[in-house]
Motif scaffolding. Structure first.
Motif, mmCIF file in Angstrom:
data_model
loop_
_atom_site.group_PDB
_atom_site.id
_atom_site.type_symbol
_atom_site.label_atom_id
_atom_site.label_comp_id
_atom_site.label_asym_id
_atom_site.label_seq_id
_atom_site.Cartn_x
_atom_site.Cartn_y
_atom_site.Cartn_z
ATOM 1 N N ALA A 1 44.265 37.551 66.347
ATOM 2 C CA ALA A 1 44.406 39.028 66.413
ATOM 3 C C ALA A 1 45.147 39.664 65.226
ATOM 4 O O ALA A 1 44.837 40.498 64.661
ATOM 5 N N ALA A 2 46.384 39.213 64.827
ATOM 6 C CA ALA A 2 47.376 39.688 63.886
ATOM 7 C C ALA A 2 46.653 39.578 62.610
ATOM 8 O O ALA A 2 46.621 40.288 61.667
ATOM 9 N N TYR A 3 46.225 38.188 62.442
ATOM 10 C CA TYR A 3 45.525 38.042 61.151
ATOM 11 C C TYR A 3 44.375 39.063 60.945
ATOM 12 O O TYR A 3 44.337 39.749 59.815
ATOM 13 N N ASN A 4 43.733 39.269 61.759
ATOM 14 C CA ASN A 4 42.440 40.073 61.838
ATOM 15 C C ASN A 4 42.834 41.624 61.585
ATOM 16 O O ASN A 4 42.000 42.215 61.009
ATOM 17 N N GLU A 5 43.843 41.957 62.280
ATOM 18 C CA GLU A 5 44.336 43.363 62.027
ATOM 19 C C GLU A 5 44.851 43.588 60.433
ATOM 20 O O GLU A 5 44.404 44.639 59.803
ATOM 21 N N ALA A 6 45.408 42.736 60.105
ATOM 22 C CA ALA A 6 45.909 42.607 58.654
ATOM 23 C C ALA A 6 44.584 42.592 57.795
ATOM 24 O O ALA A 6 44.504 43.278 56.697
ATOM 25 N N LEU A 7 43.758 41.666 57.952
ATOM 26 C CA LEU A 7 42.370 41.386 57.307
ATOM 27 C C LEU A 7 41.616 42.791 57.129
ATOM 28 O O LEU A 7 41.213 43.218 56.083
ATOM 29 N N THR A 8 41.289 43.282 58.272
ATOM 30 C CA THR A 8 40.459 44.691 58.432
ATOM 31 C C THR A 8 41.496 45.757 57.629
ATOM 32 O O THR A 8 40.550 46.806 57.147
ATOM 33 N N ALA A 9 42.670 45.900 57.780
ATOM 34 C CA ALA A 9 43.270 46.649 56.967
ATOM 35 C C ALA A 9 43.217 46.655 55.499
ATOM 36 O O ALA A 9 43.002 47.638 54.821
#
Length: 270
Positions: free
Chosen positions: A158-166
């Protein structure tokens, strides 16, 4: 058209015909490309283009998140030859197959860095390097092109995806291209669609590897007669044996269970 006759591409109730619960696009490849190249576009959220093949149909029967991704798709085209033949036999007036590989091959030569900003997620560093070089020759640079290789299992972090989508949103791409395979690409695009901004999302499978020369696509005559799968199996027999000779029997079950033109499965079509 006589009185009471349904419009072309619609059933007697005025609804677009469906197979496997999917509303297929009736656009040919050039019409779809024109849509994908059109700018500027009004802000209307991420638009997923899905290209259905036999393996997708089989997966749709058992994977609810994949089904939800397809239900939310902006356009669904037919990639696989058996799906195309079944659609035509079901009375859907498709002008032809529109494969992800063909779309990507056409778009890569027509994207314009003055209008189109690209963000790609690819499977390996060599594909990223080759694609970067190819698009740099067309005028793309770090302001208009970003290519990433997500780490293994990223879709569960989840944390990786939050940074990726940002990162993706900050680049404001017009097109997001996912070359990570199905159903991972489609499900990831669906689950993060609200965070990706106003972009077309293309899930193109092996098209990036074809375009960069990492994999060789079948000869044109094999594609035209719907036998590209034989070429792919010949080049990757160990990886593709189960898909083509075991899982594909699920397509027969899907056809037996399907009733073309029955109640629509809810989904967004703009």
């Amino acid at each position: 058209m006589t009185q009471g006759e349904p419009a072309k591409g619609r059933d007697s109730a005025g609804q677009p015909p469906r197979i496997f619960g999917l509303e297929l696009s009736l656009l040919d490849r050039e019409q779809l490309i024109e849509e994908l190249l059109a700018t500027p576009r009004a802000p209307d959220g991420a638009k997923l283009l899905a290209t259905v093949n036999v393996d997708h149909v089989v997966t749709l029967r058992t994977d609810q998140r994949f089904r939800e991704a397809y239900d939310s798709a902006w356009r669904i085209t037919v990639d696989g030859a058996p799906v195309y033949l079944y659609a035509r036999a079901s009375g859907i007036p498709l002008p032809g197959r529109v494969t992800g590989a063909d779309l990507f091959a056409s778009l890569i030569d027509r994207w314009d860095p003055a209008q189109h900003r690209l963000y790609m997620l690819v499977a390996n560093e060599e594909a990223a390097a080759r694609m970067t070089r190819r698009l740099a020759e067309r005028g793309y640079d770090e302001t208009t092109l970003t290519i990433e290789v997500p780490r293994f299992g990223f879709e569960k972090d989840a944390a990786y995806n939050e940074a990726l989508t940002a990162r993706i949103r900050a680049k404001a791409p017009t097109h997001i291209i996912l070359g990570l395979g199905a159903p991972k690409s489609e499900i990831w695009a669906y689950e993060h669609r609200a965070a990706l901004g106003d972009a077309f999302i293309l899930c193109v499978g092996a098209a990036i590897e074809f375009a960069t020369g990492l994999k060789q696509r079948s000869p044109l005559f094999m594609r035209r007669v719907g036998m590209e799968w034989m070429w792919r199996f010949g080049t990757e027999p160990r990886r593709l044996f189960h898909r083509y000779f075991i899982r594909s029997f699920g397509f027969i079950l899907a056809m037996l269970a399907d009733r073309p033109g029955t109640a629509a499965v809810p989904g967004r079509r703009d």
